[in-house]
Design a protein around this motif. Structure first.
Motif, PDB file in Angstrom:
ATOM      1  N   GLN A 112       0.835  -1.199   0.000  1.00 52.49           N
ATOM      2  CA  GLN A 112       0.000   0.000   0.000  1.00 52.49           C
ATOM      3  C   GLN A 112       0.872   1.253   0.000  1.00 52.49           C
ATOM      4  OE1 GLN A 112      -3.347  -0.206   2.944  1.00 52.49           O
ATOM      5  NE2 GLN A 112      -2.695  -2.329   3.058  1.00 52.49           N
ATOM      6  N   GLU A 113       0.374   2.244  -0.720  1.00 51.06           N
ATOM      7  CA  GLU A 113       1.041   3.544  -0.745  1.00 51.06           C
ATOM      8  C   GLU A 113       0.903   4.155   0.647  1.00 51.06           C
ATOM      9  OE1 GLU A 113       3.316   5.489  -2.739  1.00 51.06           O
ATOM     10  OE2 GLU A 113       1.890   5.280  -4.376  1.00 51.06           O
ATOM     11  N   LEU A 114       1.978   4.719   1.168  1.00 48.72           N
ATOM     12  CA  LEU A 114       1.876   5.368   2.484  1.00 48.72           C
ATOM     13  C   LEU A 114       1.142   6.696   2.311  1.00 48.72           C
ATOM     14  CD1 LEU A 114       5.442   4.820   4.017  1.00 48.72           C
ATOM     15  CD2 LEU A 114       3.380   3.475   4.333  1.00 48.72           C
ATOM     16  N   GLY A 151       1.076  -6.159  -8.158  1.00 51.69           N
ATOM     17  CA  GLY A 151       0.762  -4.737  -8.281  1.00 51.69           C
ATOM     18  C   GLY A 151       2.007  -3.891  -8.503  1.00 51.69           C
ATOM     19  N   VAL A 152       1.790  -2.598  -8.630  1.00 50.85           N
ATOM     20  CA  VAL A 152       2.911  -1.698  -8.911  1.00 50.85           C
ATOM     21  C   VAL A 152       3.639  -1.381  -7.617  1.00 50.85           C
ATOM     22  CG1 VAL A 152       1.731  -0.691 -10.897  1.00 50.85           C
ATOM     23  CG2 VAL A 152       1.524   0.398  -8.658  1.00 50.85           C
ATOM     24  N   PHE A 153       4.863  -0.953  -7.777  1.00 48.14           N
ATOM     25  CA  PHE A 153       5.663  -0.523  -6.634  1.00 48.14           C
ATOM     26  C   PHE A 153       5.232   0.890  -6.272  1.00 48.14           C
ATOM     27  CE2 PHE A 153      10.024  -1.851  -5.007  1.00 48.14           C
ATOM     28  CZ  PHE A 153       9.583  -3.112  -4.680  1.00 48.14           C
ATOM     29  N   PRO A 154       4.717   1.101  -5.079  1.00 48.38           N
ATOM     30  CA  PRO A 154       4.224   2.450  -4.755  1.00 48.38           C
ATOM     31  C   PRO A 154       5.383   3.451  -4.704  1.00 48.38           C
ATOM     32  CG  PRO A 154       4.236   1.071  -2.802  1.00 48.38           C
ATOM     33  CD  PRO A 154       4.659   0.187  -3.940  1.00 48.38           C
ATOM     34  N   SER A 155       5.301   4.503  -5.503  1.00 52.48           N
ATOM     35  CA  SER A 155       6.479   5.365  -5.617  1.00 52.48           C
ATOM     36  C   SER A 155       6.597   6.361  -4.468  1.00 52.48           C
ATOM     37  CB  SER A 155       6.498   6.078  -6.960  1.00 52.48           C
ATOM     38  OG  SER A 155       5.312   6.828  -7.102  1.00 52.48           O
ATOM     39  N   TRP A 200       6.308   0.091 -13.835  1.00 52.05           N
ATOM     40  CA  TRP A 200       7.649   0.644 -13.980  1.00 52.05           C
ATOM     41  C   TRP A 200       8.419   0.567 -12.675  1.00 52.05           C
ATOM     42  CZ3 TRP A 200       9.260   4.477 -18.032  1.00 52.05           C
ATOM     43  CH2 TRP A 200       8.502   4.319 -19.196  1.00 52.05           C
ATOM     44  N   ILE A 201       9.740   0.520 -12.811  1.00 55.50           N
ATOM     45  CA  ILE A 201      10.606   0.633 -11.637  1.00 55.50           C
ATOM     46  C   ILE A 201      10.570   2.097 -11.191  1.00 55.50           C
ATOM     47  CG2 ILE A 201      13.007   0.535 -10.858  1.00 55.50           C
ATOM     48  CD1 ILE A 201      13.383  -1.788 -12.824  1.00 55.50           C
ATOM     49  N   ASP A 226      21.661   6.615   0.512  1.00 55.02           N
ATOM     50  CA  ASP A 226      22.532   5.551   1.010  1.00 55.02           C
ATOM     51  C   ASP A 226      22.221   4.184   0.408  1.00 55.02           C
ATOM     52  OD1 ASP A 226      23.753   7.391   2.643  1.00 55.02           O
ATOM     53  OD2 ASP A 226      22.364   7.028   4.297  1.00 55.02           O
ATOM     54  N   MET A 227      21.241   4.127  -0.487  1.00 55.18           N
ATOM     55  CA  MET A 227      20.833   2.849  -1.062  1.00 55.18           C
ATOM     56  C   MET A 227      22.016   2.109  -1.669  1.00 55.18           C
ATOM     57  SD  MET A 227      18.120   0.997  -1.795  1.00 55.18           S
ATOM     58  CE  MET A 227      16.653   1.847  -2.318  1.00 55.18           C
ATOM     59  N   ALA A 228      22.269   0.911  -1.164  1.00 60.03           N
ATOM     60  CA  ALA A 228      23.424   0.149  -1.627  1.00 60.03           C
ATOM     61  C   ALA A 228      23.027  -1.103  -2.396  1.00 60.03           C
ATOM     62  CB  ALA A 228      24.308  -0.241  -0.441  1.00 60.03           C
ATOM     63  N   MET A 229      21.824  -1.631  -2.113  1.00 59.83           N
ATOM     64  CA  MET A 229      21.426  -2.884  -2.752  1.00 59.83           C
ATOM     65  C   MET A 229      19.958  -2.834  -3.149  1.00 59.83           C
ATOM     66  SD  MET A 229      19.921  -6.028  -2.541  1.00 59.83           S
ATOM     67  CE  MET A 229      19.699  -6.765  -0.948  1.00 59.83           C
ATOM     68  N   LEU A 230      19.702  -3.124  -4.401  1.00 55.35           N
ATOM     69  CA  LEU A 230      18.334  -3.125  -4.901  1.00 55.35           C
ATOM     70  C   LEU A 230      18.160  -4.364  -5.763  1.00 55.35           C
ATOM     71  CD1 LEU A 230      15.691  -1.510  -5.111  1.00 55.35           C
ATOM     72  CD2 LEU A 230      16.736  -0.165  -6.943  1.00 55.35           C
ATOM     73  N   ASP A 231      17.360  -5.303  -5.294  1.00 53.36           N
ATOM     74  CA  ASP A 231      17.112  -6.530  -6.054  1.00 53.36           C
ATOM     75  C   ASP A 231      15.637  -6.589  -6.431  1.00 53.36           C
ATOM     76  OD1 ASP A 231      16.859  -9.058  -7.134  1.00 53.36           O
ATOM     77  OD2 ASP A 231      18.089 -10.053  -5.607  1.00 53.36           O
ATOM     78  N   LEU A 232      15.387  -6.431  -7.727  1.00 50.65           N
ATOM     79  CA  LEU A 232      14.011  -6.441  -8.239  1.00 50.65           C
ATOM     80  C   LEU A 232      13.815  -7.602  -9.213  1.00 50.65           C
ATOM     81  CD1 LEU A 232      13.778  -2.601  -9.003  1.00 50.65           C
ATOM     82  CD2 LEU A 232      12.926  -3.782  -6.985  1.00 50.65           C
ATOM     83  N   SER A 233      14.768  -8.555  -9.185  1.00 52.13           N
ATOM     84  CA  SER A 233      14.743  -9.632 -10.183  1.00 52.13           C
ATOM     85  C   SER A 233      13.549 -10.569  -9.996  1.00 52.13           C
ATOM     86  CB  SER A 233      16.049 -10.428 -10.105  1.00 52.13           C
ATOM     87  OG  SER A 233      16.191 -10.983  -8.820  1.00 52.13           O
ATOM     88  N   TYR A 234      13.259 -11.324 -11.030  1.00 46.68           N
ATOM     89  CA  TYR A 234      12.156 -12.298 -11.020  1.00 46.68           C
ATOM     90  C   TYR A 234      10.827 -11.666 -10.610  1.00 46.68           C
ATOM     91  CZ  TYR A 234      15.742 -15.857 -11.652  1.00 46.68           C
ATOM     92  OH  TYR A 234      16.785 -16.598 -12.151  1.00 46.68           O
ATOM     93  N   ASN A 235      10.434 -10.642 -11.367  1.00 49.54           N
ATOM     94  CA  ASN A 235       9.118 -10.033 -11.228  1.00 49.54           C
ATOM     95  C   ASN A 235       8.578  -9.794 -12.627  1.00 49.54           C
ATOM     96  OD1 ASN A 235       8.264  -9.235  -8.326  1.00 49.54           O
ATOM     97  ND2 ASN A 235      10.463  -8.792  -8.358  1.00 49.54           N
ATOM     98  N   GLN A 236       7.579  -8.931 -12.758  1.00 50.77           N
ATOM     99  CA  GLN A 236       7.076  -8.590 -14.083  1.00 50.77           C
ATOM    100  C   GLN A 236       7.172  -7.097 -14.333  1.00 50.77           C
ATOM    101  OE1 GLN A 236       3.399 -10.812 -13.586  1.00 50.77           O
ATOM    102  NE2 GLN A 236       4.870 -12.458 -13.258  1.00 50.77           N
ATOM    103  N   PHE A 237       8.255  -6.503 -13.842  1.00 55.58           N
ATOM    104  CA  PHE A 237       8.445  -5.079 -14.101  1.00 55.58           C
ATOM    105  C   PHE A 237       8.587  -4.846 -15.592  1.00 55.58           C
ATOM    106  CE2 PHE A 237       9.966  -5.060  -9.626  1.00 55.58           C
ATOM    107  CZ  PHE A 237       9.141  -4.049  -9.142  1.00 55.58           C
TER     108      PHE A 237
END
Ligand SMILES: *[C@@H]1O[C@H](CO)[C@@H](O)[C@H](O)[C@H]1NC(C)=O
Ligand SMILES: *[C@@H]1O[C@H](CO)[C@@H](O)[C@H](O)[C@H]1NC(C)=O
Ligand SMILES: *[C@@H]1O[C@H](CO)[C@@H](O)[C@H](O)[C@H]1NC(C)=O
Ligand SMILES: *[C@@H]1O[C@H](CO)[C@@H](O)[C@H](O)[C@H]1NC(C)=O
Ligand SMILES: *[C@@H]1O[C@H](CO)[C@@H](O)[C@H](O)[C@H]1NC(C)=O
Ligand SMILES: *[C@@H]1O[C@H](CO)[C@@H](O)[C@H](O)[C@H]1NC(C)=O
Ligand SMILES: *[C@@H]1O[C@H](CO)[C@@H](O)[C@H](O)[C@H]1NC(C)=O
Length: 290
Positions: free
Chosen positions: A136-138, A159-163, A185-186, A196-207
């Motif tokens: 859910q979107e905050l 569902g989509v990634f809440p931006s 979309w990503i 500070d984001m160092a690691m982002l794993d979005l693999s194995y989805n339907q982006f």
């Protein structure tokens, strides 16, 4: 009565009083205990937790619970406990909880927004469960979140990634959302708000859609994996501004275009690059890699 005998009599009394005082102040609050008991009652399989989580006892001593010096719950750690059922929103009422780890259970239902919007949680790991539904979107009124580590990988989220959510989480260091069914979309908002984001794993989805040039703002990003999605278009030049990248995997997408050696060289920390199974028509990984 001699002074010595008096001392001998008073000392045990003093110790008793001290113990009583300690035991009173060391118990967790009724409200926090209630939050945990509500969570327990939302489980259809508690993996034996019920034996330890007894109402009459101090919840700081319960299995999986850690309290801080002020006897407030600071951590709930119940990975691989055979838990089934849903995650009660009541856990959001633990206002001193820094870490929640429910990884490797068979929890179903959604991830309560109360946890995503928590003012205290720094690390949230619900990976390897059967959670479903969308994130859910905050609400826009939500203040900034202390969240640093979010692992929601290997579930059935859709569902989509809440931006807007990522605009509230400025302290994010690691996000693993791999092996779900997220689409759309990503979001571009990741690093613009979380430097500070160092690691982002979005693999194995339907982006799908293009790779957002905004990812170039991820100046601390070391690992980016978004393989096995449906991402189209070319690699934006801006992506190569993320010069901390050590590991970049975008294999098994619909990417196309040329791979510019001058760009790749900019990623001077790159040790692993996987762009296999895309539609790249030309381009050669320069010899300077590796
Ligand atoms: C736990 O005990 C308290 C005090 O006896 C009571 O008010 C509360 O309803 C109990 N909670 C549950 C979930 O049984
Ligand atoms: C959660 O617990 C599992 C099992 O102990 C562990 O591997 C994992 O690193 C923990 N998650 C976090 C974020 O610490
Ligand atoms: C979930 O991801 C975080 C961040 O990468 C990591 O620390 C944690 O160990 C992961 N949990 C499991 C069960 O692997
Ligand atoms: C993300 O989580 C999956 C398991 O759900 C794991 O296989 C993968 O290695 C993790 N990604 C990173 C970058 O740690
Ligand atoms: C993907 O998620 C499912 C469901 O949690 C799990 O059974 C499977 O092992 C995961 N796959 C990987 C590669 O982590
Ligand atoms: C991937 O995107 C293409 C083009 O938008 C679309 O035709 C296709 O159905 C998508 N595939 C999946 C698995 O989503
Ligand atoms: C990012 O990359 C673009 C295109 O390569 C470039 O024009 C821009 O100056 C770069 N920005 C920064 C901050 O390095």
């Amino acid at each position: 009565m001699s002074k010595n005998r008096l001392n001998r009599l008073l000392l045990p009394l003093f110790i008793l009083a001290l113990l009583l005082l300690l035991s009173l102040s060391s118990a967790c609050t009724e409200r926090e205990k209630d939050s945990l008991l509500q969570f327990l009652s939302g489980l259809s399989q508690d993996g034996g937790l019920g034996a330890s989580w007894q109402n009459g006892t101090d919840c700081c001593t319960w299995e999986g619970i850690t309290c801080n010096g002020k006897r407030r719950i600071s951590e709930v750690s119940l990975p691989s406990r055979g838990l089934e059922g849903h995650i009660s929103p009541s856990l959001g009422g633990l206002h001193g909880m820094l870490r929640l780890n429910l990884s490797g259970n068979t929890l179903t239902g959604g991830l309560p927004v109360e946890l995503m919007s928590s003012r205290s949680i720094v690390s949230l790991d619900v990976s390897f469960n059967h959670l479903s539904g969308g994130l859910q979107e905050l609400p826009s009124s939500t203040p900034h979140q202390p969240l640093q580590v979010l692992n929601i990988s290997s579930n059935f989220f859709t569902g989509v990634f809440p931006s807007a959510t990522w605009e509230k989480t400025r302290n994010l260091v690691a996000v693993n959302a791999s092996n779900n069914s997220f689409s759309g979309w990503i979001p571009s908002s990741f690093c613009i708000r979380s430097p500070d984001m160092a690691m982002l794993d979005l693999s194995y989805n339907q982006f799908s859609g293009y790779i957002n040039p905004g990812l170039g703002k991820c100046s601390a990003l070391r690992v980016l994996t978004a393989g096995h999605n449906n991402i189209t278009g070319t690699l934006p030049d801006e992506l190569f501004n993320a010069t901390s990248l050590e590991y970049l995997s975008l294999s098994n997408n619909q990417l196309e275009g040329t791979l510019d050696a001058a760009n790749i060289i900019k990623l001077r920390n790159l040790a692993f690059l996987d762009l296999a199974a895309n539609g790249f028509i030309s381009g050669k990984v320069p010899d300077s890699i590796g």
